[in-house]
Design a protein around this motif. Sequence first.
Motif, short mmCIF file in Angstrom:
data_model
loop_
_atom_site.label_atom_id
_atom_site.label_comp_id
_atom_site.label_asym_id
_atom_site.label_seq_id
_atom_site.Cartn_x
_atom_site.Cartn_y
_atom_site.Cartn_z
N TYR A 1 -38.66 17.12 -66.74
CA TYR A 1 -39.51 18.30 -66.95
C TYR A 1 -38.94 19.23 -68.02
CZ TYR A 1 -41.67 16.68 -62.66
OH TYR A 1 -42.30 15.90 -61.72
N ASN A 2 -38.54 18.66 -69.14
CA ASN A 2 -38.17 19.44 -70.31
C ASN A 2 -39.12 19.04 -71.45
OD1 ASN A 2 -35.71 21.17 -69.74
ND2 ASN A 2 -35.05 19.20 -68.90
N VAL A 3 -38.76 19.37 -72.68
CA VAL A 3 -39.60 19.04 -73.83
C VAL A 3 -38.72 18.35 -74.87
CG1 VAL A 3 -41.41 19.88 -75.37
CG2 VAL A 3 -40.83 21.19 -73.33
N LEU A 4 -38.17 17.23 -74.50
CA LEU A 4 -37.29 16.51 -75.42
C LEU A 4 -38.06 15.95 -76.61
CD1 LEU A 4 -34.90 14.49 -73.07
CD2 LEU A 4 -34.53 16.71 -74.13
N THR A 5 -39.26 15.46 -76.38
CA THR A 5 -40.11 14.82 -77.37
C THR A 5 -39.40 13.63 -78.02
OG1 THR A 5 -39.50 16.20 -79.27
CG2 THR A 5 -41.24 17.02 -77.83
N ASP A 6 -40.00 13.07 -79.03
CA ASP A 6 -39.40 11.91 -79.71
C ASP A 6 -38.12 12.29 -80.46
OD1 ASP A 6 -41.38 10.25 -78.79
OD2 ASP A 6 -42.61 10.42 -80.59
N ALA A 7 -38.03 13.54 -80.89
CA ALA A 7 -36.81 13.99 -81.57
C ALA A 7 -35.62 13.95 -80.62
CB ALA A 7 -37.02 15.40 -82.13
N ASN B 1 -41.17 14.41 -70.37
CA ASN B 1 -40.49 15.05 -71.48
C ASN B 1 -41.25 14.92 -72.79
OD1 ASN B 1 -37.68 16.42 -71.35
ND2 ASN B 1 -37.57 14.82 -69.78
N ASN B 2 -42.53 14.59 -72.71
CA ASN B 2 -43.37 14.46 -73.92
C ASN B 2 -42.80 13.43 -74.90
OD1 ASN B 2 -45.03 16.39 -72.86
ND2 ASN B 2 -44.43 18.02 -74.26
N ILE B 3 -42.21 12.39 -74.37
CA ILE B 3 -41.72 11.30 -75.21
C ILE B 3 -42.86 10.33 -75.45
CG2 ILE B 3 -40.08 9.37 -75.35
CD1 ILE B 3 -38.20 11.01 -73.57
N GLY B 4 -43.06 9.94 -76.70
CA GLY B 4 -44.14 9.05 -77.05
C GLY B 4 -43.66 7.66 -77.41
N THR B 5 -44.47 6.96 -78.18
CA THR B 5 -44.19 5.57 -78.51
C THR B 5 -42.90 5.41 -79.31
OG1 THR B 5 -46.55 5.04 -78.53
CG2 THR B 5 -45.10 3.52 -79.67
N SER B 6 -42.71 6.24 -80.34
CA SER B 6 -41.51 6.09 -81.18
C SER B 6 -40.24 6.42 -80.40
CB SER B 6 -41.62 6.98 -82.42
OG SER B 6 -41.76 8.35 -82.06
N ASN C 1 -44.03 10.07 -69.19
CA ASN C 1 -44.03 10.13 -70.65
C ASN C 1 -45.11 9.18 -71.16
OD1 ASN C 1 -41.62 11.89 -71.29
ND2 ASN C 1 -40.65 10.35 -69.99
N LYS C 2 -46.02 9.67 -71.96
CA LYS C 2 -47.18 8.87 -72.38
C LYS C 2 -46.80 7.94 -73.53
CE LYS C 2 -49.38 11.08 -69.25
NZ LYS C 2 -49.62 10.45 -67.94
N ILE C 3 -46.00 6.95 -73.20
CA ILE C 3 -45.50 6.02 -74.22
C ILE C 3 -46.55 4.97 -74.60
CG2 ILE C 3 -43.14 6.38 -73.44
CD1 ILE C 3 -43.24 3.68 -72.06
N GLY C 4 -47.56 4.80 -73.76
CA GLY C 4 -48.65 3.88 -74.06
C GLY C 4 -48.25 2.42 -73.96
N ASP C 5 -49.21 1.58 -74.25
CA ASP C 5 -48.98 0.14 -74.15
C ASP C 5 -47.93 -0.33 -75.17
OD1 ASP C 5 -49.90 -2.06 -72.54
OD2 ASP C 5 -50.72 -2.94 -74.36
N LYS C 6 -47.99 0.22 -76.37
CA LYS C 6 -47.04 -0.18 -77.41
C LYS C 6 -45.62 0.24 -77.03
CE LYS C 6 -46.23 0.09 -82.40
NZ LYS C 6 -46.71 0.66 -83.69
N GLY C 7 -45.47 1.47 -76.53
CA GLY C 7 -44.15 1.92 -76.11
C GLY C 7 -43.63 1.11 -74.95
N ASP D 1 -38.38 2.91 -63.85
CA ASP D 1 -39.59 3.63 -63.46
C ASP D 1 -40.44 3.90 -64.70
OD1 ASP D 1 -41.53 5.29 -62.48
OD2 ASP D 1 -40.18 6.50 -61.26
N LEU D 2 -41.56 3.19 -64.80
CA LEU D 2 -42.52 3.39 -65.89
C LEU D 2 -43.86 3.86 -65.33
CD1 LEU D 2 -41.81 0.25 -68.12
CD2 LEU D 2 -41.05 2.61 -68.52
N GLY D 3 -43.84 4.52 -64.19
CA GLY D 3 -45.06 5.02 -63.58
C GLY D 3 -45.68 6.13 -64.40
N ASP D 4 -47.02 6.15 -64.46
CA ASP D 4 -47.76 7.21 -65.14
C ASP D 4 -47.37 7.33 -66.62
OD1 ASP D 4 -49.61 9.21 -65.34
OD2 ASP D 4 -48.33 10.79 -64.53
N CYS D 5 -47.14 6.19 -67.25
CA CYS D 5 -46.74 6.17 -68.67
C CYS D 5 -47.87 5.67 -69.57
CB CYS D 5 -45.51 5.30 -68.87
SG CYS D 5 -43.97 6.07 -68.32
N ASP D 6 -49.05 5.49 -69.02
CA ASP D 6 -50.22 5.01 -69.79
C ASP D 6 -50.01 3.62 -70.38
OD1 ASP D 6 -51.38 7.38 -69.14
OD2 ASP D 6 -51.54 8.16 -71.18
#
Length: 366
Positions: free
Chosen positions: A34-40, A63-68, A91-97, A115-120
């Motif tokens: 529950y932070n905002v690490l993001t891809d950076a 943590n708002n981490i995406g595919t990259s 983290n919405k990493i999607g199918d590609k992530g 744990d990859l639950g709720d990761c889209d």
Amino acid sequence: MCRSAKTWANLKTLSLLVCFKKLIKMMKCLDLRYNVLTDAGAKTMATFLQENSSLRYLNLMFNNIGTSGAELIAKALHGNETLLHMRMTGNKIGDKGGMFFASMLQINSTLDKLDLGDCDIGVQCLIAIASALNQNKSVKAINLNRPLLFTQQEETTVHLALMLKNNSSLVELHLCKHEMKNFGLERLCEALYENSSLRYLDLACNKITSDGVKFLGKLLKWNQTLQILDLNANRIEDDGAIYLSEALALYNRTLQALSVVSNNISGKGLVALSDAMKTNAELSHIYIWGNKFDEATCMAFSELIQMGRLKLHCTDVEPYEVDGHVYLAELSHGLKKHYYWTPSYWAVTKEDANASLAIAAVSEYF
């Protein structure tokens, strides 16, 4: 400040930095949920995973981490030989992530909880993970809850079932919100006849009915491995509850916890489950709230609790009496108090095992 005092202060700061770096290298558990690490931030975390040789548990939930970012972290785990438990939940990493984590599972031989639950994640990723787990012998628990599936064919469940036929190390599998129907459950049951390792099966929030539970009831008559079964928020109704109760009363002596919360079960099915507990001493935890309680149900579970067969911390109901009539009140217990809880599967004694099933229990990593 005099020159000597400044020098002393600088030396003191340098000493603290050296101690901090040593502490980081010795760190075994890092919780950044529950932070905002993001891809950076994921880039920095990937570098840390490549350099650290002591970290056992890493929680990056929401943590708002995406595919990259997922790519960087997953690739960092290719060479990591120490991390045991990784949580990317939310983290919405999607199918590609998710595909990068599937590739990681083909290389990494240390990670035992993922744990990859709720990761889209989607169909392609789920099939890739199932394929990786055909060969991976280190993963003991995996959470694949709430994928994004735009298909009605249940091909992902078929692939996961095929994986269970080949995998002899997976202990815990979470398949909540997979749009699973009776066909998919039948495929899983067929696979579990050949599987001798799975102890915790989470099928909550799917579309399973009594017709599907018929296959599950037959499996429980034969299976001597499953200890925790979560059917929360399906629609098994009375017939499904009776299929389960027949297997538990006469055959199965390994299942320890069962959740049938919110399954449109009325008194007939609930009383059958309570009767099964009278002959089955191993089933210690049962959760039934959200069904249709009649007077017979209230009396049956009140009797179980009063005679000590069912402990209050092992169920989600408590009896009370008004004007000579018995009712059941809801307790805040449950097989899953919240969406991401996972019990420990390393308990070595019967008492510890039961404690790990109680919702108050927390895994050694949490």
